[in-house]
Design an enzyme around this catalytic site. Sequence first.
Site, PDB file in Angstrom:
ATOM      1  N   LEU A   1       0.841  -1.203   0.000  1.00 38.88           N
ATOM      2  CA  LEU A   1       0.000   0.000   0.000  1.00 38.88           C
ATOM      3  C   LEU A   1       0.868   1.241   0.000  1.00 38.88           C
ATOM      4  CD1 LEU A   1      -3.226   0.570   2.048  1.00 38.88           C
ATOM      5  CD2 LEU A   1      -1.569   2.389   1.790  1.00 38.88           C
TER       6      LEU A   1
ATOM      7  N   HIS B   1       7.305   1.686  11.397  1.00 35.97           N
ATOM      8  CA  HIS B   1       7.831   2.989  11.002  1.00 35.97           C
ATOM      9  C   HIS B   1       6.823   4.058  11.438  1.00 35.97           C
ATOM     10  CE1 HIS B   1       8.968   6.292   8.300  1.00 35.97           C
ATOM     11  NE2 HIS B   1      10.138   5.693   8.167  1.00 35.97           N
TER      12      HIS B   1
END
Length: 338
Positions: A127, A231
């Site tokens: 994505l 992240h």
Amino acid sequence: MSFRIRAATVDDLQHLYEMAKLTGGGFTNLPPDRRALRAKLERSDEAFARTDDSLADEAFVLVLENVATGDVRGTCQLFTQVGQRHPFYSYRRGTLTQHSKELGRTFRAEMLSLATDLEGSCEVGGLFLHPGERAGGLGLLLARSRYLFIAAHRARFADRILAELRGIIDEAGGSPFWDGIAGRFFGMNFQDADEFNAINGHQFIADLMPKHPVYIAMLTDTARAAIGLPHPNGRAAMRMLENEGFAFDNYVDIFDGGPTMTARTDRVRSVAEAKHASVIAIDADGGVESLVATGRLADFRCTFGQVRTVGDTVVLSTDCAWALGVNEDDDVLHVGRW
């Protein structure tokens, strides 16, 4: 809503390549390499072309398109059954407990063990939303459209589903986790290993990765701190996965240590709550904010829209019907936008 999700084609290669250059590394499923991207699109074309509803090793690539301009501004991918061509490796975080009678002490050591436990699962991944479009819920549309695609083609996907989130990447584009473990055995930095994996597959991991467990206490502080953390840009994605029913079950990515989220496919909220209906009318009188999809395989399309249910049928908002290209009496799949 002027954006919709549709099946990617080889004509989208340049769009995907331009987006791949913006990822900043760590996106194995979207490498900035034309040859690899073309191979991915060709494999996706084969999957869209196969009409047999049976489980096989396939990959589907979807794109986010501005219907008014034709510009592609995002992408996502689905894998029906991972680990069939190459082993699907993860690190599993566990604890080894040992007792010393002489010392009268019990020692508990946390360890990372190389595992292929998730082999055979389906996967949602790849994505990426163009930085210029990160508003208006388009990331949500990309993410959840995959579950409506699964619901529309349920027999083509495995019973367990996973999603790998990108791990911690430092300002120089390196991975503290990689440097603390695998980098010592492979003789290459994280960027090179990540690129090689994206283009050539996982087999080099099987050839070179040490098979013995790794004691976490022996890692550097930065490597330990990165285990199982997404992240910073992936925290919202992790929350969306949790809202769908995914959970972190102590599996982490072997490259950057990012968390792998898992769920039972039929228990993913968007899959479980999706409903089929026939369109009885199209108007602008409002309704419940929803994700709406139509079409099978290469004809699949998905967008946001307002839906009013009338028995077993629905009334769609005008803009939604326009973006999907549907008319009265067409069939759609819909789920609430939450």
